[in-house]
Design a protein around this motif. Structure first.
Motif, PDB file in Angstrom:
ATOM      1  N   ASN A  21      77.720  67.201 -49.510  1.00  0.00           N
ATOM      2  CA  ASN A  21      76.827  66.179 -50.031  1.00  0.00           C
ATOM      3  C   ASN A  21      75.654  66.016 -49.071  1.00  0.00           C
ATOM      4  OD1 ASN A  21      75.661  63.908 -51.152  1.00  0.00           O
ATOM      5  ND2 ASN A  21      77.415  62.567 -50.799  1.00  0.00           N
ATOM      6  N   THR A  22      74.428  65.971 -49.577  1.00  0.00           N
ATOM      7  CA  THR A  22      73.268  65.805 -48.702  1.00  0.00           C
ATOM      8  C   THR A  22      73.156  64.385 -48.181  1.00  0.00           C
ATOM      9  OG1 THR A  22      71.729  65.187 -50.471  1.00  0.00           O
ATOM     10  CG2 THR A  22      72.012  67.550 -50.020  1.00  0.00           C
ATOM     11  N   GLY A  23      73.828  63.457 -48.852  1.00  0.00           N
ATOM     12  CA  GLY A  23      73.716  62.064 -48.456  1.00  0.00           C
ATOM     13  C   GLY A  23      72.461  61.403 -49.000  1.00  0.00           C
ATOM     14  N   GLY A  24      71.633  62.186 -49.690  1.00  0.00           N
ATOM     15  CA  GLY A  24      70.401  61.660 -50.250  1.00  0.00           C
ATOM     16  C   GLY A  24      70.452  61.627 -51.763  1.00  0.00           C
ATOM     17  N   GLY A  25      70.920  60.548 -52.341  1.00  0.00           N
ATOM     18  CA  GLY A  25      70.982  60.420 -53.790  1.00  0.00           C
ATOM     19  C   GLY A  25      72.048  61.293 -54.416  1.00  0.00           C
ATOM     20  N   SER A  26      71.674  62.011 -55.479  1.00  0.00           N
ATOM     21  CA  SER A  26      72.642  62.753 -56.281  1.00  0.00           C
ATOM     22  C   SER A  26      72.692  64.237 -55.942  1.00  0.00           C
ATOM     23  CB  SER A  26      72.288  62.590 -57.766  1.00  0.00           C
ATOM     24  OG  SER A  26      70.965  63.061 -58.007  1.00  0.00           O
ATOM     25  N   LEU A  70      80.027  62.210 -53.717  1.00  0.00           N
ATOM     26  CA  LEU A  70      78.746  62.112 -54.388  1.00  0.00           C
ATOM     27  C   LEU A  70      78.493  60.717 -54.932  1.00  0.00           C
ATOM     28  CD1 LEU A  70      78.726  65.524 -56.197  1.00  0.00           C
ATOM     29  CD2 LEU A  70      77.216  64.804 -54.359  1.00  0.00           C
ATOM     30  N   ASP A  71      79.513  59.868 -54.851  1.00  0.00           N
ATOM     31  CA  ASP A  71      79.353  58.472 -55.249  1.00  0.00           C
ATOM     32  C   ASP A  71      80.048  57.623 -54.186  1.00  0.00           C
ATOM     33  OD1 ASP A  71      80.070  56.566 -58.282  1.00  0.00           O
ATOM     34  OD2 ASP A  71      78.936  56.085 -56.496  1.00  0.00           O
ATOM     35  N   PRO A  72      79.415  57.518 -53.005  1.00  0.00           N
ATOM     36  CA  PRO A  72      80.079  56.892 -51.853  1.00  0.00           C
ATOM     37  C   PRO A  72      80.634  55.502 -52.138  1.00  0.00           C
ATOM     38  CG  PRO A  72      77.975  57.876 -51.219  1.00  0.00           C
ATOM     39  CD  PRO A  72      78.036  57.891 -52.729  1.00  0.00           C
ATOM     40  N   GLY A  73      79.978  54.739 -53.019  1.00  0.00           N
ATOM     41  CA  GLY A  73      80.421  53.380 -53.262  1.00  0.00           C
ATOM     42  C   GLY A  73      81.767  53.304 -53.952  1.00  0.00           C
ATOM     43  N   ASP A  92      76.880  85.374 -51.312  1.00  0.00           N
ATOM     44  CA  ASP A  92      75.652  86.105 -51.653  1.00  0.00           C
ATOM     45  C   ASP A  92      74.553  85.886 -50.617  1.00  0.00           C
ATOM     46  OD1 ASP A  92      74.588  83.588 -52.140  1.00  0.00           O
ATOM     47  OD2 ASP A  92      74.474  83.824 -54.312  1.00  0.00           O
ATOM     48  N   SER A  93      74.890  85.251 -49.483  1.00  0.00           N
ATOM     49  CA  SER A  93      73.992  85.028 -48.338  1.00  0.00           C
ATOM     50  C   SER A  93      72.991  83.900 -48.549  1.00  0.00           C
ATOM     51  CB  SER A  93      73.219  86.308 -47.965  1.00  0.00           C
ATOM     52  OG  SER A  93      74.086  87.382 -47.732  1.00  0.00           O
ATOM     53  N   THR A  94      73.117  83.138 -49.618  1.00  0.00           N
ATOM     54  CA  THR A  94      72.173  82.056 -49.886  1.00  0.00           C
ATOM     55  C   THR A  94      72.859  80.697 -49.883  1.00  0.00           C
ATOM     56  OG1 THR A  94      72.415  81.993 -52.305  1.00  0.00           O
ATOM     57  CG2 THR A  94      70.881  83.625 -51.397  1.00  0.00           C
ATOM     58  N   ILE A  95      72.027  79.668 -49.821  1.00  0.00           N
ATOM     59  CA  ILE A  95      72.453  78.279 -49.970  1.00  0.00           C
ATOM     60  C   ILE A  95      71.595  77.691 -51.076  1.00  0.00           C
ATOM     61  CG2 ILE A  95      72.677  76.035 -48.829  1.00  0.00           C
ATOM     62  CD1 ILE A  95      72.319  78.039 -46.188  1.00  0.00           C
ATOM     63  N   ARG A  96      72.191  76.876 -51.943  1.00  0.00           N
ATOM     64  CA  ARG A  96      71.438  76.307 -53.062  1.00  0.00           C
ATOM     65  C   ARG A  96      71.558  74.786 -53.095  1.00  0.00           C
ATOM     66  NH1 ARG A  96      70.027  80.035 -57.424  1.00  0.00           N
ATOM     67  NH2 ARG A  96      70.495  82.156 -56.750  1.00  0.00           N
ATOM     68  N   LEU A  97      70.479  74.161 -53.554  1.00  0.00           N
ATOM     69  CA  LEU A  97      70.427  72.709 -53.694  1.00  0.00           C
ATOM     70  C   LEU A  97      70.509  72.349 -55.166  1.00  0.00           C
ATOM     71  CD1 LEU A  97      69.843  69.883 -52.349  1.00  0.00           C
ATOM     72  CD2 LEU A  97      67.424  70.335 -52.834  1.00  0.00           C
ATOM     73  N   TRP A  98      71.400  71.395 -55.513  1.00  0.00           N
ATOM     74  CA  TRP A  98      71.622  71.005 -56.900  1.00  0.00           C
ATOM     75  C   TRP A  98      71.486  69.498 -57.056  1.00  0.00           C
ATOM     76  CZ3 TRP A  98      72.622  75.326 -59.871  1.00  0.00           C
ATOM     77  CH2 TRP A  98      73.123  76.447 -59.207  1.00  0.00           C
ATOM     78  N   ASP A  99      71.181  69.071 -58.276  1.00  0.00           N
ATOM     79  CA  ASP A  99      71.097  67.650 -58.602  1.00  0.00           C
ATOM     80  C   ASP A  99      72.154  67.330 -59.652  1.00  0.00           C
ATOM     81  OD1 ASP A  99      70.470  65.063 -59.156  1.00  0.00           O
ATOM     82  OD2 ASP A  99      68.434  65.446 -59.859  1.00  0.00           O
ATOM     83  N   THR A 100      73.061  66.426 -59.335  1.00  0.00           N
ATOM     84  CA  THR A 100      74.144  66.094 -60.270  1.00  0.00           C
ATOM     85  C   THR A 100      73.704  65.140 -61.364  1.00  0.00           C
ATOM     86  OG1 THR A 100      74.891  64.189 -58.971  1.00  0.00           O
ATOM     87  CG2 THR A 100      75.842  66.334 -58.429  1.00  0.00           C
ATOM     88  N   ASP A 101      72.519  64.578 -61.230  1.00  0.00           N
ATOM     89  CA  ASP A 101      72.112  63.514 -62.140  1.00  0.00           C
ATOM     90  C   ASP A 101      71.457  64.008 -63.423  1.00  0.00           C
ATOM     91  OD1 ASP A 101      72.190  60.781 -62.584  1.00  0.00           O
ATOM     92  OD2 ASP A 101      70.085  60.530 -62.055  1.00  0.00           O
ATOM     93  N   SER A 102      71.213  65.319 -63.543  1.00  0.00           N
ATOM     94  CA  SER A 102      70.560  65.846 -64.739  1.00  0.00           C
ATOM     95  C   SER A 102      71.187  67.171 -65.120  1.00  0.00           C
ATOM     96  CB  SER A 102      69.061  66.035 -64.504  1.00  0.00           C
ATOM     97  OG  SER A 102      68.449  66.633 -65.617  1.00  0.00           O
ATOM     98  N   ILE A 158      70.681  62.915 -42.717  1.00  0.00           N
ATOM     99  CA  ILE A 158      71.018  62.578 -44.099  1.00  0.00           C
ATOM    100  C   ILE A 158      69.815  62.769 -45.023  1.00  0.00           C
ATOM    101  CG2 ILE A 158      71.734  60.714 -45.647  1.00  0.00           C
ATOM    102  CD1 ILE A 158      73.412  59.612 -43.359  1.00  0.00           C
ATOM    103  N   GLY A 159      69.991  63.618 -46.006  1.00  0.00           N
ATOM    104  CA  GLY A 159      68.967  63.846 -47.005  1.00  0.00           C
ATOM    105  C   GLY A 159      67.782  64.662 -46.535  1.00  0.00           C
TER     106      GLY A 159
END
Length: 263
Positions: free
Chosen positions: A44-49, A1-4, A57-67, A135-136
């Motif tokens: 990792n989506t490769g797009g930001g955070s 999540l922090d490639p650098g 549970d049969s689902t996929i979820r998108l999360w933001d690590t920055d908030s 990516i992203g």
């Protein structure tokens, strides 16, 4: 999540959560709650955070690590415990702003994401594997419902459903900007064309279910499979010619602007 710097990573757990960890200190930076069953895969989506989590549970979820919101727990000399809400928490900077400062010893810090950014629904069984395609922008998933699906991260729409396996699709990956690879409990691996959803070729040879697939980036035209039969196999991909507009058709049909897909 922090490639650098490689300072953080996410892991999924049987307690229905995903957790963000600091690579160097071993500290849990954030706990993400929302799934109803155990988390089977994260990427990792490769797009930001942002990152994705898949679940039983049969689902996929998108999360933001920055908030995220955080809580501070302090213990007084008399043994009483107080929990204080915080204003904000940035997983990238590690900076925390407290609503108030209390005397006492900090014994723990609990972090929880406010909300899931997006939920992807459509699979009829456990989602075992997810992998980024563009990516992203797009990703592919494999499920116990015997299908793989291609999704838009932006809209949550399912672009394509890949049908053909005789059992669970336990593992998926992207081979290039036009094909994906799936491995299954039916002991086969399949290469699929993303535009049509058609199976280009089926690879048989394992004696037990396949639980891992991977493209060979340093050896074009080949991929690897791993199986419960205790073997890994290196396969050659038969060359297939695609018209230049193949991916243009996919994006136009979805109502999304054309994207230059990258792997």
């Amino acid at each position: 999540l922090d490639p650098g710097a490689g300072t953080m990573f996410v892991a999924g757990y049987r307690d229905h959560t995903a957790r963000l960890w600091d690579t160097w200190t071993g500290q849990c930076l954030c706990v993400y709650r929302g799934h109803d069953r155990w988390v089977t895969s994260v990427c990792n989506t490769g797009g930001g955070s942002y990152f994705l989590s898949a679940s039983a549970d049969s689902t996929i979820r998108l999360w933001d690590t920055d908030s995220a919101t955080t809580k501070r727990i302090t213990r007084s000399p008399l043994g009483s415990v107080k929990i204080h809400e915080t204003k904000s928490f940035s997983a990238h900077t590690g900076l925390v702003e407290w609503d108030c400062v209390e005397s006492g010893t900090i014994v723990d810090r609990l972090k929880e994401e406010k909300v899931c950014k997006r939920t992807f629904t459509g699979h009829a069984g456990t989602v075992f594997s997810i992998a980024i395609v563009d990516i992203g922008a797009t990703f592919v998933s494999g499920s116990a419902d015997k299908t793989a699906r291609l999704w838009s991260i932006y809209s949550g729409a399912c672009f394509r459903i890949f049908v053909g396996h005789g059992s669970w699709v336990s593992t998926v990956c992207c081979l290039d900007n036009q094909t994906i690879l799936t491995g299954s409990h039916d002991r086969t691996a399949k290469v699929w064309e993303m535009n049509t959803g058609g199976c280009l070729r089926t690879y048989s040879g394992h004696k037990e279910p396949i639980n891992a697939v991977a493209s060979c980036n340093n050896q074009k035209g080949s991929f690897l499979t791993g199986s419960y039969d205790k073997t890994a196999k290196l396969w050659a991909i038969t060359s297939v010619e695609f018209p230049p507009s193949t991916m243009d058709h996919l994006m136009d049909a979805s109502g999304m602007p054309h994207m230059n897909l990258m792997v």
